[in-house]
Motif scaffolding. Structure first.
Motif, short mmCIF file in Angstrom:
data_model
loop_
_atom_site.label_atom_id
_atom_site.label_comp_id
_atom_site.label_asym_id
_atom_site.label_seq_id
_atom_site.Cartn_x
_atom_site.Cartn_y
_atom_site.Cartn_z
N PRO A 1 0.84 -1.07 -0.08
CA PRO A 1 0.03 0.02 -0.03
C PRO A 1 0.80 1.16 -0.01
O PRO A 1 0.97 1.99 0.92
CB PRO A 1 -0.82 -0.13 1.29
CG PRO A 1 0.09 -0.95 2.30
CD PRO A 1 0.88 -1.79 1.35
N LEU A 2 1.52 1.43 -1.07
CA LEU A 2 2.47 2.69 -1.24
C LEU A 2 1.69 4.05 -1.46
O LEU A 2 0.67 4.11 -2.09
CB LEU A 2 3.36 2.42 -2.25
CG LEU A 2 4.26 1.15 -2.42
CD1 LEU A 2 4.86 1.14 -3.67
CD2 LEU A 2 5.12 1.27 -1.24
N HIS B 1 4.95 5.95 6.50
CA HIS B 1 3.52 5.94 6.52
C HIS B 1 2.94 7.16 6.89
O HIS B 1 3.63 8.22 7.14
CB HIS B 1 3.22 4.84 7.77
CG HIS B 1 3.67 5.48 9.18
ND1 HIS B 1 5.13 5.12 9.60
CD2 HIS B 1 3.09 5.98 10.19
CE1 HIS B 1 5.21 5.73 10.87
NE2 HIS B 1 3.89 6.30 11.07
N THR B 2 1.70 7.15 6.75
CA THR B 2 0.93 8.41 7.17
C THR B 2 -0.42 8.29 8.21
O THR B 2 -0.68 6.95 8.01
CB THR B 2 0.36 9.21 5.85
OG1 THR B 2 -0.15 10.26 6.17
CG2 THR B 2 -0.66 8.36 5.11
N VAL B 3 -0.64 8.96 8.89
CA VAL B 3 -1.56 8.98 9.90
C VAL B 3 -2.67 10.17 9.44
O VAL B 3 -2.31 11.29 9.57
CB VAL B 3 -1.50 9.03 11.36
CG1 VAL B 3 -2.77 8.91 12.02
CG2 VAL B 3 -0.51 7.65 11.58
N VAL C 1 -4.41 4.88 8.89
CA VAL C 1 -2.95 4.67 8.92
C VAL C 1 -2.58 3.71 7.80
O VAL C 1 -3.11 2.90 7.63
CB VAL C 1 -2.51 4.17 10.13
CG1 VAL C 1 -3.15 2.67 10.67
CG2 VAL C 1 -0.90 3.85 10.20
N VAL C 2 -1.80 4.24 7.12
CA VAL C 2 -1.37 3.26 5.75
C VAL C 2 -0.06 3.67 5.37
O VAL C 2 0.60 4.72 5.91
CB VAL C 2 -2.34 3.77 4.60
CG1 VAL C 2 -1.99 5.32 4.15
CG2 VAL C 2 -2.43 2.81 3.62
N GLY C 3 0.63 2.89 4.33
CA GLY C 3 1.94 3.09 4.13
C GLY C 3 2.95 2.10 4.95
O GLY C 3 2.53 1.25 5.38
#
Length: 556
Positions: free
Chosen positions: A389-390, A405-407, A417-419
Motif C-alpha cells: 500500500p504505497l 507511513h501516514t496517519v 494509517v497506511v503505508g
C-alpha cells in the motif's frame, strides 16, 4: 502459563459472545478495521494503554498483505541507499525491539551473502560495502549487540562457496556477508500480536465486514453511503516517522456508528466507538476516499532448498539494469526457499494477487545467473504475491516511492494509517493510537509496546530451555509445551499432517482451540504456510478437517 493461554485464546465461542456484546449497544473507545499486522498492532497498543478495543476483519487475521511479505525484519539498508536516514534508523530501531524485547521467539538472525560475480563491478562492490558499514553503524546506534547481528565482512571465494555451495564458481571473486532479522512466519507474527491484544481484553473479531462508517454529523463512507458529504469535522495528515497528527478542532465526542455484516451468520449489526482506525492497507480508500495510493505487486517463488545446496544462508543478488534492487533467496528451514521480490505497479487490488509470467521469469533468470545449476519452472513448488500500500508520490517507479507511513484524520472522523512496512508496524500503531487519543479525548496511558513481550516471548536463554522441539519453540515460544500437551491423550496429534511437511496435527488443533482458526483456509494458509505449495495443501486437507472437529468436541 495456563492463565495467559486462556486470556489470549481466540475461540469461536469468544467471537460470538463479544460480537453480541458490541451489537447489543456497548460503546468501545476504539474500533480498528483491518486484521493485518498494522491493525492488530493498533489493537494491542490501545488495549495495553487501558482502552476498550474491538478489531473487525472481513476475512481472517493476516488475510491480505501481511501474509505475502518476504518475512524479513530488516534494518533499512535500502533506505540508506536512497538517502532516507531517518526511515533507515527507524527500521533498525524496530528490528531491535522485535528481536530482543517483544518477539525473540519469532525473529532470528539471518546471514545474507551478496556474491561478487562478474556482473558486480568492483566500484559497485565498494559502494555496497560502504552501505553495509553505515547499516552497521545504525545497528550499533540502536544498541543491537554484535552477538545478535554480527558486523558485515568481506568473504573470500572459498568462504563464499562454503556458505552457499550452489553458487557458480567461475568468475566468483568472493562475497559480502551481512546479517538481518528473519521472521519464522509473517502471519504467525500477526496472530501472536492479536492474541496478545486479546490477553489485554481486546475483542478480535474476524469475518466481520464493515459496510459503512457514519458520524453524528452525517458524514459517511462505505458502499452504502455518500462519501465526502455532510459537515466537515476536521481533517489532517502526518506523513513520516514522527508521532502526532494535525487535526481540526471542534470534533464531537458522540460515538461513531459502524454498519457491519457478520459473514458467518449473514446478520447485520451496528457497532459504536468513540474513535475508529482504518488499518486496511491497500483497501484503505474504501473508508477514506481522499487517500491516494499507488499499489505495487511483489512476487515470490517457492523452490526446494536443495537447488541452492540446502544452505541456511540467504542470498542477495543484484538485479541487472536496476539501481539498488536485489533478488533475495531466503531459506525457510523447512526444505523450502523463497525467491523474491518484484515491484510491479498494479491497479488491480484483489485478495489474492496473481503473479504474471514475466515476474516469474525475471526472478528465475536473476538467481540462475549466480548458480552452478540454473533453476527453471520445473523446479517451482509454488508462487505467491502481495500488494504494497504505497503512498502516491511524484511520477516515477513504485520501487522509488517512500516506505514511510501516514496517519490521516478524515472528514468522517475515521483515522487512517497506511503505508509503511511490516518491520515498523509497531511505530505505525503507536502513531495511530496517539491520533485517536487526541481526537476523541480518550483517557489512555502512554504507549507500552516498545517493551511489551508478545505471547510466548522470553529471553533467548529461557527459550533455549523450553522443553519442546526447537521448531515449535521458534513458532510458539514458551507456549510450545501447550501444543505438545494436546497430544498427551492422543499421540496421533504428534504426527505430521502429511508426508514431507513438518507441521503436526497438534499445531492445527492448537490453532482451532486458541488462535481463532475457523476453516481449512485459516489453518493451511495462515496459521501454517502449508498452502504456499498447492500439492502440500491438497494432501493436508483431511488433517485440517480433522482438526476443526476438535472444536465441537472441546465445547461439548
Amino acid at each position: 502459563m495456563t492463565g495467559l493461554l486462556e486470556r489470549a485464546s481466540l475461540t469461536a465461542e469468544r467471537r460470538t459472545r463479544e460480537l453480541a456484546e458490541l451489537a447489543g449497544g456497548e460503546v468501545v473507545d476504539l474500533l480498528v478495521v483491518g486484521g493485518g499486522v498494522t491493525g492488530v498492532g493498533v489493537a494491542l497498543d490501545a488495549a495495553s494503554r487501558g482502552l476498550s478495543v474491538a478489531l473487525v476483519e472481513a476475512g481472517d487475521l493476516a488475510f491480505g498483505t501481511s501474509r505475502w511479505s518476504s518475512k524479513l525484519v530488516h534494518g533499512g539498508l535500502r533506505y540508506l541507499a536512497s538517502g532516507d536516514l531517518r526511515l533507515a534508523r527507524e527500521s533498525a530501531a524496530e528490528r531491535e525491539i522485535l528481536m530482543r524485547r517483544t518477539a525473540p521467539h519469532l525473529v532470528h538472525p539471518l546471514p545474507i551473502v551478496l556474491p561478487l560475480t562478474p556482473d558486480v563491478p568492483a566500484t559497485s562492490a565498494l559502494v555496497t560495502r560502504a552501505g553495509l558499514g553505515f547499516g552497521d553503524l545504525l545497528r550499533r546506534g540502536v544498541r543491537t549487540p554484535s552477538t545478535v547481528l554480527p558486523p558485515p565482512r568481506r568473504l573470500s571465494a572459498v568462504e563464499t562457496l562454503g556458505m552457499v555451495p550452489g553458487l557458480r564458481e567461475a568468475g566468483l571473486r568472493g562475497g559480502l556477508l551481512y546479517w538481518d532479522g528473519q521472521l519464522v512466519d509473517d502471519a504467525r507474527l500477526v496472530v501472536t500480536i492479536a492474541r496478545t491484544a486479546a490477553a489485554f481484553g481486546a475483542r478480535i473479531l474476524t469475518r466481520v465486514r464493515v459496510l459503512a462508517v457514519r458520524d453524528d454529523a452525517g458524514t459517511g463512507t462505505g458502499p452504502d453511503t455518500d462519501t465526502g458529504t455532510g459537515t466537515r469535522t476536521g481533517t489532517g495528515t502526518r506523513t513520516g516517522t514522527g508521532a502526532g497528527v494535525r487535526s481540526g478542532g471542534g470534533l464531537g465526542s458522540a460515538p461513531i456508528a459502524v454498519q457491519a455484516l457478520d459473514t458467518l451468520t449473514g446478520r447485520h449489526c451496528r457497532l459504536r466507538a468513540r474513535a475508529v482506525v482504518n488499518a486496511t492497507g491497500v483497501w484503505a480508500p474504501g473508508l477514506a476516499p481522499e487517500i491516494r495510493l499507488r499499489p505495487s505487486r511483489g512476487t515470490h517463488l517457492v523452490l526446494p532448498a536443495a537447488v541452492f545446496g540446502g544452505t541456511p544462508t540467504a542470498l542477495s543478488v543484484p538485479i541487472p539494469g536496476e539501481r539498488n534492487r536485489y533478488a533475495l533467496v531466503l531459506p525457510q528451514g523447512d526444505g523450502r526457499v523463497y525467491v523474491g521480490l518484484t515491484d510491479v505497479p498494479t491497479d488491480e487490488v484483489t485478495e489474492q494477487p496473481v503473479p504474471d509470467h514475466q515476474e516469474i521469469t525475471q526472478l528465475l533468470n536473476v538467481v540462475s545467473g549466480v548458480l552452478a545449476t540454473p533453476v527453471d519452472r520445473a523446479d517451482l513448488l509454488g508462487v505467491f504475491a502481495g500488494l504494497r500500500p504505497l503512498l502516491d508520490g511524484p511520477d516515477g517507479r513504485t520501487a522509488d516511492l517512500s516506505r514511510r507511513h501516514t496517519v490521516h484524520v478524515g472528514p468522517n472522523r475515521v483515522i487512517t494509517v497506511v503505508g509503511g512496512k511490516l518491520t515498523t508496524y509497531r511505530r505505525m500503531a503507536e502513531d495511530a493510537v496517539d491520533a485517536a487519543v487526541a481526537q476523541a479525548s480518550l483517557d489512555a496511558g502512554p504507549c507500552r509496546t516498545g517493551r511489551l513481550p508478545l505471547v510466548g516471548a522470553a529471553s533467548r536463554r529461557t527459550l533455549a530451555s523450553v522443553p519442546a522441539p526447537r521448531r515449535l519453540v521458534a513458532r510458539y515460544g514458551t507456549q510450545a509445551p501447550a501444543v505438545l500437551e494436546l497430544a498427551r491423550h492422543d499421540p496421533r496429534l504428534l504426527e505430521p499432517v502429511t508426508t514431507g511437511v513438518d507441521v503436526t496435527r497438534a499445531e492445527l488443533v492448537f490453532a482451532v482451540l486458541h488462535e481463532g482458526a475457523l476453516d481449512e483456509g485459516d489453518l493451511l494458509d495462515r496459521r501454517t504456510r502449508i498452502g504456499l505449495v498447492p500439492a502440500d495443501r491438497a494432501a493436508a486437507l483431511d488433517a485440517a478437517r480433522d482438526a476443526l472437529s476438535y472444536r465441537a468436541a472441546h465445547t461439548s
